[in-house]
Design a protein around this motif. Sequence first.
Motif, short mmCIF file in Angstrom:
data_model
loop_
_atom_site.label_atom_id
_atom_site.label_comp_id
_atom_site.label_asym_id
_atom_site.label_seq_id
_atom_site.Cartn_x
_atom_site.Cartn_y
_atom_site.Cartn_z
N GLU A 108 0.83 -1.20 0.00
CA GLU A 108 0.00 0.00 0.00
C GLU A 108 0.87 1.26 0.00
O GLU A 108 1.84 1.35 0.77
N SER A 109 0.52 2.21 -0.85
CA SER A 109 1.24 3.48 -0.90
C SER A 109 0.73 4.38 0.22
O SER A 109 -0.47 4.63 0.32
N LYS A 110 1.64 4.86 1.04
CA LYS A 110 1.26 5.70 2.18
C LYS A 110 1.29 7.18 1.85
O LYS A 110 0.84 8.01 2.63
N GLU A 111 1.84 7.53 0.71
CA GLU A 111 1.97 8.93 0.32
C GLU A 111 0.71 9.39 -0.42
O GLU A 111 0.17 8.67 -1.26
N ASP A 112 0.26 10.62 -0.12
CA ASP A 112 -0.95 11.15 -0.77
C ASP A 112 -0.76 11.37 -2.27
O ASP A 112 -1.72 11.28 -3.04
N ASP A 113 0.48 11.68 -2.67
CA ASP A 113 0.71 12.02 -4.08
C ASP A 113 1.27 10.86 -4.90
O ASP A 113 1.81 11.06 -5.98
N SER A 114 1.16 9.64 -4.40
CA SER A 114 1.68 8.49 -5.14
C SER A 114 0.72 7.30 -5.07
O SER A 114 -0.17 7.24 -4.23
N THR A 115 0.94 6.38 -5.99
CA THR A 115 0.14 5.16 -6.05
C THR A 115 1.01 4.04 -6.58
O THR A 115 2.17 4.27 -6.97
N TYR A 116 0.49 2.82 -6.62
CA TYR A 116 1.23 1.69 -7.14
C TYR A 116 0.78 1.33 -8.56
O TYR A 116 -0.40 1.47 -8.90
N PHE A 117 1.74 0.88 -9.34
CA PHE A 117 1.43 0.24 -10.61
C PHE A 117 1.91 -1.20 -10.49
O PHE A 117 3.02 -1.45 -10.02
N ALA A 118 1.08 -2.15 -10.92
CA ALA A 118 1.45 -3.57 -10.87
C ALA A 118 1.29 -4.19 -12.24
O ALA A 118 0.24 -4.05 -12.89
N LEU A 119 2.33 -4.86 -12.70
CA LEU A 119 2.28 -5.63 -13.94
C LEU A 119 2.39 -7.10 -13.55
O LEU A 119 3.37 -7.52 -12.93
N THR A 120 1.36 -7.87 -13.89
CA THR A 120 1.33 -9.29 -13.53
C THR A 120 1.78 -10.13 -14.71
O THR A 120 1.26 -10.00 -15.82
N ILE A 121 2.74 -11.00 -14.46
CA ILE A 121 3.32 -11.85 -15.51
C ILE A 121 3.26 -13.32 -15.09
O ILE A 121 3.65 -13.67 -13.97
N LYS A 122 2.77 -14.16 -15.98
CA LYS A 122 2.80 -15.60 -15.79
C LYS A 122 4.11 -16.11 -16.40
O LYS A 122 4.43 -15.79 -17.56
N ALA A 123 4.85 -16.89 -15.64
CA ALA A 123 6.14 -17.38 -16.13
C ALA A 123 6.27 -18.89 -15.91
O ALA A 123 6.04 -19.38 -14.79
N LYS A 124 6.60 -19.60 -16.98
CA LYS A 124 6.82 -21.04 -16.90
C LYS A 124 8.30 -21.34 -17.07
O LYS A 124 8.94 -20.87 -18.01
N ASN A 125 8.84 -22.14 -16.16
CA ASN A 125 10.25 -22.48 -16.19
C ASN A 125 10.51 -23.58 -17.22
O ASN A 125 10.00 -24.69 -17.10
N LEU A 126 11.31 -23.27 -18.24
CA LEU A 126 11.68 -24.26 -19.25
C LEU A 126 13.10 -24.78 -19.06
O LEU A 126 13.59 -25.57 -19.87
N TYR A 127 13.73 -24.35 -17.98
CA TYR A 127 15.10 -24.78 -17.70
C TYR A 127 15.07 -26.17 -17.08
O TYR A 127 14.04 -26.65 -16.60
N THR A 128 16.22 -26.83 -17.06
CA THR A 128 16.28 -28.21 -16.56
C THR A 128 16.29 -28.31 -15.04
O THR A 128 16.06 -29.38 -14.48
N THR A 129 16.56 -27.19 -14.36
CA THR A 129 16.53 -27.17 -12.89
C THR A 129 15.72 -25.95 -12.44
O THR A 129 15.25 -25.16 -13.26
#
Length: 212
Positions: A108-129
Amino acid sequence: MRIVSGILLVTAFLTLVACSPQSKADSKSDGGVANKVESTLSQTESKEEPAVETSADSVDQEQESTATSIKKGETVTIDGFAEISVSKQKFSKKIEPSKPGNFYTYYESKEDDSTYFALTIKAKNLYTTGIDADEIANVTLIFDNQYDYPTFSTVEENGGEDFTYSNITSVNPLKTTTLYFLAEIPNEVAKSDKPLKAVIKIQDEVFEYTVR
């Protein structure tokens, strides 16, 4: 005849003596020209140094121009590493997991003059470990093509009931995780109609997602 010959010899000797200092002067003059040439070369070399910086800037601009544009829901694959897609974007004073449980973490943004931006990404691991979640991608917001806002990441757990730290979360091979990339930004940026994009870097690949 002997007197005339003697006079001619004396005249020739005086002529040689008179010419000798003039040759030395010419020699000094040649040396001065050489110094000027060396000085000019030195100045030319020093003027060429800034050109290297300009060349580096050109390389950066070229790298930016080669970014691949992606859209919401579009899947991109980095062979042998990961498969990702942008699933959501959001401006909010408070960012919560998708299915908040009885007890959960939120931002949560506590400042009156600011807000959050969120970018949601789905990620699948294709590596061997397993891959650490915070090493899958790096995201930067760019507002109006000039203002940069770095993000930090968090990852959903328990089916979206809570957030946990991405730097302590390992994504197993062929498993998919949900990453949130968050940036606290001024309200002016959130409410503006000026361009806003997210630059997503995954290993050596660069992707550009247009927020608006």
